[in-house]
Design a protein around this motif. Structure first.
Motif, mmCIF file in Angstrom:
data_model
loop_
_atom_site.group_PDB
_atom_site.id
_atom_site.type_symbol
_atom_site.label_atom_id
_atom_site.label_comp_id
_atom_site.label_asym_id
_atom_site.label_seq_id
_atom_site.Cartn_x
_atom_site.Cartn_y
_atom_site.Cartn_z
ATOM 1 N N PRO A 12 -13.207 -24.157 -59.625
ATOM 2 C CA PRO A 12 -13.805 -24.848 -58.479
ATOM 3 C C PRO A 12 -13.399 -24.185 -57.156
ATOM 4 C CG PRO A 12 -12.821 -26.417 -59.995
ATOM 5 C CD PRO A 12 -12.394 -25.058 -60.446
ATOM 6 N N LEU A 13 -14.410 -23.957 -56.336
ATOM 7 C CA LEU A 13 -14.183 -23.349 -55.020
ATOM 8 C C LEU A 13 -14.769 -24.258 -53.957
ATOM 9 C CD1 LEU A 13 -15.358 -19.742 -55.969
ATOM 10 C CD2 LEU A 13 -12.975 -20.456 -55.559
ATOM 11 N N SER A 14 -14.223 -24.211 -52.831
ATOM 12 C CA SER A 14 -14.753 -25.015 -51.734
ATOM 13 C C SER A 14 -16.110 -24.457 -51.322
ATOM 14 C CB SER A 14 -13.775 -24.925 -50.564
ATOM 15 O OG SER A 14 -14.324 -25.526 -49.443
ATOM 16 N N VAL A 15 -17.011 -25.355 -50.920
ATOM 17 C CA VAL A 15 -18.339 -24.860 -50.527
ATOM 18 C C VAL A 15 -18.199 -23.976 -49.290
ATOM 19 C CG1 VAL A 15 -19.621 -26.796 -51.515
ATOM 20 C CG2 VAL A 15 -18.811 -26.950 -49.154
ATOM 21 N N GLY A 16 -19.168 -23.083 -49.129
ATOM 22 C CA GLY A 16 -19.135 -22.205 -47.958
ATOM 23 C C GLY A 16 -18.267 -21.000 -48.166
ATOM 24 N N GLN A 17 -18.295 -20.427 -49.338
ATOM 25 C CA GLN A 17 -17.513 -19.231 -49.626
ATOM 26 C C GLN A 17 -18.088 -18.015 -48.904
ATOM 27 O OE1 GLN A 17 -14.670 -18.905 -51.880
ATOM 28 N NE2 GLN A 17 -14.680 -21.092 -51.418
ATOM 29 N N SER A 18 -19.379 -17.955 -48.846
ATOM 30 C CA SER A 18 -20.005 -16.802 -48.188
ATOM 31 C C SER A 18 -20.181 -17.117 -46.701
ATOM 32 C CB SER A 18 -21.354 -16.510 -48.833
ATOM 33 O OG SER A 18 -22.217 -17.596 -48.609
ATOM 34 N N LYS A 19 -20.442 -16.101 -45.971
ATOM 35 C CA LYS A 19 -20.549 -16.242 -44.519
ATOM 36 C C LYS A 19 -21.694 -17.193 -44.154
ATOM 37 C CE LYS A 19 -20.867 -13.206 -40.516
ATOM 38 N NZ LYS A 19 -21.282 -11.874 -40.124
ATOM 39 N N ARG B 274 -12.751 -24.238 -35.443
ATOM 40 C CA ARG B 274 -11.954 -23.333 -36.259
ATOM 41 C C ARG B 274 -12.330 -23.489 -37.728
ATOM 42 N NH1 ARG B 274 -6.441 -25.291 -33.508
ATOM 43 N NH2 ARG B 274 -7.370 -27.169 -34.309
ATOM 44 N N SER B 275 -12.295 -22.350 -38.442
ATOM 45 C CA SER B 275 -12.690 -22.361 -39.841
ATOM 46 C C SER B 275 -11.674 -23.145 -40.691
ATOM 47 C CB SER B 275 -12.784 -20.915 -40.334
ATOM 48 O OG SER B 275 -13.263 -20.904 -41.623
ATOM 49 N N LYS B 276 -12.175 -23.897 -41.621
ATOM 50 C CA LYS B 276 -11.313 -24.665 -42.534
ATOM 51 C C LYS B 276 -12.052 -24.890 -43.862
ATOM 52 C CE LYS B 276 -11.702 -29.439 -42.170
ATOM 53 N NZ LYS B 276 -12.862 -29.686 -42.928
ATOM 54 N N GLU B 277 -11.330 -25.381 -44.844
ATOM 55 C CA GLU B 277 -11.966 -25.645 -46.142
ATOM 56 C C GLU B 277 -12.644 -27.005 -46.157
ATOM 57 O OE1 GLU B 277 -9.591 -25.509 -49.627
ATOM 58 O OE2 GLU B 277 -10.137 -23.427 -50.015
ATOM 59 N N SER B 278 -13.792 -27.036 -46.762
ATOM 60 C CA SER B 278 -14.449 -28.331 -46.985
ATOM 61 C C SER B 278 -13.770 -29.022 -48.165
ATOM 62 C CB SER B 278 -15.919 -28.114 -47.311
ATOM 63 O OG SER B 278 -16.483 -29.280 -47.831
ATOM 64 N N GLU B 279 -13.853 -30.313 -48.193
ATOM 65 C CA GLU B 279 -13.295 -31.035 -49.350
ATOM 66 C C GLU B 279 -14.336 -31.205 -50.461
ATOM 67 O OE1 GLU B 279 -11.073 -34.500 -48.389
ATOM 68 O OE2 GLU B 279 -9.797 -33.420 -46.967
#
Lengths: 598, 400
Positions: free
Chosen positions: B251-258, B301-306
């Motif tokens: 599982p990866l957080s959404v928005g991996q690509s630019k 600022r960039s951050k991880e989505s939950e």
């Protein structure tokens, strides 16, 4: 006083108290077949065969529609979807959809409609198909009783609506106009009671006949009984031991039963019949032996008939007037040996011997045989016994010197008088009646006499108003029979059923197979009663042709063999019930106990 | 016109048209072949690389649950001659079980439906779509089931609710807002400021997973296999071809690509309807609710989505599924595998390609068309309908 009772209002009041809704009128529906959507709370209740009713409004009138559920179908759209079939295949039922999402759609065959706007419920034909969304309720005895209250005393109860506890009202109208408070159909009905052995057709027919005995002031009944079942009163009414005769007498009808070989004398001029009897009881074969072929037996019969006809030229001679049967035999044999006139002298034999055999040797042999019998007549016990037995059927006195009744007397009781219930035992008796051929002959004699007297009455503007019952009719009605006597009788019956309705003579045919009856007879029938077992392809086709209602035939096909559950289902078709005037069949289980009959 | 009947100036329709389409089939097949011309080797290499990076797992757990539902919704705007009928529903159904079912408790609706009539308006479709998503989120949030499948992805409800509340450009006026108020009151006994709570309840619930039927996302290919230019298919196709049975991506957080990161970063719900007095408060609440799922913080600022996602292939011959999950599940592999296995058990391949309850609920939701037809008929037949004979035409659709 009865005209002051508002029967319609009573029905409406009783119906208002019922909360037995089984479903809601659905779509598509017609005036004859109504679809209903069965409600969730009733989905597991028995629906097939149920009698139901629904109140509709037509032209501002309350109309009570009564019908019977003749088919029920489960529909579940999810189970019909090919994708879901895959799920079911692997996982079994569909959670929350299997069962839960089922819809049950039933079809009601409309039996009867009554307009309830006047004091009395009036027969009504639906003029428009019912609206959807009307409550369809299960019929019960309260509603049924209220509905037929006006005709209460004319109603016969002989069973319950198929698969229910509701008593089904039937009526058995006599064939003339309503008279003496007995309902008349003003038309004679021919009736068929069909069913395989063990289907309960004899019990059903007995119940129906008891229904007809309610017309003691207008109707007489004659049962032609080839098996002696009515005569011996054996297993006609359940449970075992109940007597049909007692029930008929209790109705007020006169009950008489006769054994044709002992109690009835046949017309003395029926020489042909006498010849048939001798042929049948093997007298000819024994007396004139050897007779190798049927042709020779037939020829021997013919010469005896010729001889007796010749004797009948002398006034006072007939078969009923014979006081010394041995003497008649001796005289006949003597004449067979005599060579009297020129013709006989020329051929060297009596015309009777000459009539049987074609060669000198065979004629001489026959002469020797006859001579031998004549000279030792007292020792010919077998031959004498057969001769006497046949002749006895024509003598007017019984062995105890009491009087027999004549065929004419019986016919008079039935056709010219009302309130008589006569059973005529035609069952096979060793040495006397041994095959259907002779039974057919007896029936033919009686039947033609009835028709003859009926026609006379008709000419005088009166009606015979009688019901002739032919039990085990397939025994002597068959166009396919190889027996010419039966073929001939079948023709006679076909002719009779065509013409006798106008004389007020109705026939009830009780038979194991509908196929045995000619189409002409079926076409003339008005009331049909089908018990279990007519399920072979050709028989079912006949039933379908009569009923012309696919769903009803399906329901009939679903009848269970009575031997497995001791219940006797029947499909009735025709004007037999106040509930059957739309022409749709009624499904019933006849009572298993005569005490319930009323 | 070359196929047209020479004896007539008029085509035999639709026969001639159909003939023309059939004539073009070989061309279409050729184009399709080009797309299917996916070389096995690049796919293998791609998968190999992901495995080396520890991004592909295989289910080892045997645990699963049948306490599982799927939720879907549908909506219709029936444009009649004089008015619009709006109708929406959100519904949930249980999946295949071993006999025992969880069911819905009395206070937890299995479905919602709502209908109204509004004057013609371009924004009406936005209103009813937004309402439909609110219903779906409510069914999902209030059910008691362990696994609850949302139809689609997590982003779509946000977009549609935003669209509903920002329909000023399509002249959404007081009647529009009154209808929304009426819906909330009738359905939940709630008011407009409660909408963020409805969204939050669903977006913070770990039991809710989203399964999208169609996806063209290349989030993984663009982020973790950038160098594999020869893989031109989307992620879903790639994993359908490359994964083995029971394999799934870490599982990866959404928005991996630019590109996708930008989209998830820009997510917002901003009410611009003047008739909603509380719109400023409302917008503040939405910011808070969406904070967790965005890929940017309030300062940009960039951050991880939950919200996380995984691709999972339950059967060798079947496709891979993109499944969006919450962070809590993503970080709990035994629970994740239990969810995946539970979903696998609902797939009756090949008859039904999506999990059984997702297919079933789709059919249930589509029955709204039948519902609309019934409503229209009932309205027209209602004895309470007060309409002049001359205006009866207004009750029918503007087209035949």
């Amino acid at each position: 006083m009865s005209d002051k009772i508002n029967f319609s209002k009573e029905i409406i009041d009783v119906i208002a108290k019922q909360d037995s809704t089984i479903g809601i009128t659905g779509s598509p529906s017609t005036t004859l077949d109504i679809e209903i959507d069965i409600t969730e709370d009733k989905k597991t209740e028995r629906a097939l065969g149920q009698m139901v009713f629904v109140m509709l409004n037509e032209d501002g009138k309350d109309v009570l529609v009564i019908g019977q559920i003749i088919s029920v179908e489960t529909q579940n759209r999810w189970h019909e979807d090919p994708s879901f079939k895959g799920v079911i295949k692997r996982h079994g039922k569909l959670p929350h959809l299997s069962g839960t999402a089922d819809n049950r759609i039933a079809t009601i065959s409309v039996q009867a409609c009554y307009a309830l706007d006047a004091n009395e419920p009036m027969g009504h034909i639906l003029g428009t198909s019912p609206s959807t969304g009307e409550n369809v309720k299960k019929m019960n005895n309260d509603v049924m009783k209220a509905l037929v209250k006006k005709h209460e005393k004319h109603i016969t109860y002989m069973g319950k609506v198929y698969g229910t506890d509701v008593d089904l009202p039937l009526w058995f109208k006599h064939f003339d106009k309503t008279n003496n408070d007995e309902l008349g159909a003003n038309d004679a009905y021919h009736i068929g009671v069909f069913g395989k052995t063990g289907s309960g057709k004899t019990v059903t027919a007995s119940y129906m006949l008891l229904g007809y005995t309610k017309n003691k002031n207008n109707l007489s009944v004659l049962v032609l009984d080839p098996q002696g079942q009515f005569y011996n009163d054996k297993d006609l009414l359940p449970p075992r031991g109940q007597k049909f005769e007692d029930r008929v007498k209790a109705s007020g009808m006169n009950f008489n039963k006769y054994e044709i070989t002992k109690d009835v004398y046949l017309p003395g001029d029926k020489y042909e019949l006498f010849g048939e009897l001798l042929q049948n009881n093997k007298f000819l074969e024994e007396a004139f032996r050897p007779l190798y072929t049927e042709d020779k037996i037939e020829a021997a019969k013919n010469v005896i008939v010729d001889y007796l006809r010749g004797r009948s030229n002398k006034p006072g001679f007939n078969l009923g007037s014979i006081t010394d049967s041995k003497k008649l035999l001796e005289e006949m044999l003597k004449r067979f040996l005599e060579v009297k006139d020129d013709e006989e002298k020329k051929i060297g034999f009596s015309k009777y011997v000459y009539g049987i055999f074609g060669t000198k040797e065979t004629r001489t042999r026959l002469q020797s045989r006859i001579k031998s019998i004549s000279e030792n007549i007292d020792r010919q016990t077998g031959i004498l016994s057969k001769w006497n037995n046949a002749l006895y059927l024509f003598t007017q006195k019984k062995e105890d010197n009491t009087n027999k009744v004549s065929v004419d007397d019986i016919v008079d009781k039935i056709v010219n008088n009302n309130g008589n219930f006569v059973v005529l035992d035609l069952s096979p008796k060793k040495g006397e009646i041994e095959n259907e051929n002779l039974q057919a002959l007896f029936v033919s004699i009686i039947e033609s006499k009835i028709v003859e007297v009926g026609a006379d009455l008709f000419a005088k503007g009166e009606k015979a108003n009688c019901l002739i019952v032919l039990d085990e009719a397939h025994r002597f009605i068959s166009k396919e029979s190889s027996d010419p006597r039966i073929k001939e009788f079948t023709k006679e019956i076909i002719g009779s059923v065509r013409t006798t309705r106008k004389y007020g003579i109705g026939y009830m045919f009780i038979t194991q197979t509908i196929e045995s009856l000619d189409n002409e007879i079926l076409n003339q029938m008005r009331i049909f009663s089908f018990g279990y077992g007519l399920t072979s392809g050709s028989e079912l086709r006949k039933v379908s042709e009569v009923i012309n209602n696919k769903s009803a035939v399906q329901l009939y096909k679903s009848f269970i063999d009575p031997s497995s559950n001791n219940r006797f289902p029947f499909m009735f078709f025709g004007p037999i019930s106040p509930l059957s005037f739309t022409g749709s069949p009624l499904f019933m289980e006849v009572y298993g106990d005569i005490s319930m009959f009323s | 016109m070359d196929q047209q009947n020479k004896n007539s100036n008029y085509a035999f329709l639709p026969d001639d048209l159909l003939m023309k389409m059939l004539d073009k089939v070989p061309d279409t097949v050729g184009k399709m072949n080009g797309m299917f011309d996916v070389q096995d080797e690049p796919i293998k290499k791609g998968i190999e690389e992901l495995k080396n990076k520890g991004l592909i797992n295989k289910i080892t757990s045997k645990e699963h649950t049948t306490s599982l539902i799927a939720v879907d919704g549908s909506n219709i705007v029936e444009k009649m001659t004089g008015t619009d009928i709006l109708l929406a529903m959100g519904v949930g159904v249980e999946g295949l079980t071993n006999g025992e079912t969880v069911g819905w408790e009395d206070n937890k609706n299995q479905y919602y439906q709502w209908q109204t009539v509004l004057p013609h308006g371009d924004a009406n479709a936005r209103l009813i779509q937004g309402i439909m998503f609110l219903m779906e989120l409510s069914v999902l949030a209030h059910a008691s089931h362990e696994v609850r499948i949302m139809d689609g992805n997590h982003m779509t409800p946000i977009l549609k609710i935003n669209s509903m509340l920002s329909a000023k450009d399509e002249n959404a006026g007081p009647e529009y807002c009154s209808a929304l108020t009426e819906f909330l009151k009738e359905t939940y006994n709630k008011i407009i400021p409660d909408i963020p709570d409805i969204v939050s309840a669903a977006f913070s619930n770990e039991n809710i997973v989203a399964m999208v039927k169609y996806s063209s996302s290349r989030d993984i290919l663009e982020s973790h296999l950038k160098d594999h230019k020869d893989i031109r298919v989307d992620d879903k196709t790639f994993f359908s071809l490359g994964l083995a049975q029971d394999e799934y991506t870490k599982p990866l957080s959404v928005g991996q690509s630019k590109d996708e990161n930008r989209i998830w970063g820009d997510l917002h719900i901003k009410c611009n309807l003047d008739a909603i007095k509380e719109k400023d408060e409302l917008n503040k609440e939405f910011k808070k609710v969406l904070e967790k799922i965005k890929t940017k913080d309030y300062k940009g600022r960039s951050k991880e989505s939950e919200i996380y996602f995984t691709y999972y292939k339950p059967y060798d011959d079947g496709p891979a599924y993109r499944i969006e999950i919450k962070k809590g599940i993503a970080n709990n592999l035994p629970k994740l595998e239990k969810y995946l296995l539970s979903i696998k058990n609902q797939i009756v391949f090949p008859e039904i390609r999506e999990p059984y309850p997702q297919y079933l609920v789709d059919l249930m939701a589509k029955s709204i068309a039948m519902g609309l037809f019934s409503i229209q008929e009932a309205i027209r037949l209602s004895p309470d309908l007060k309409i002049d004979r001359g205006k009866f035409n207004l009750l029918f659709n503007y087209r035949t």
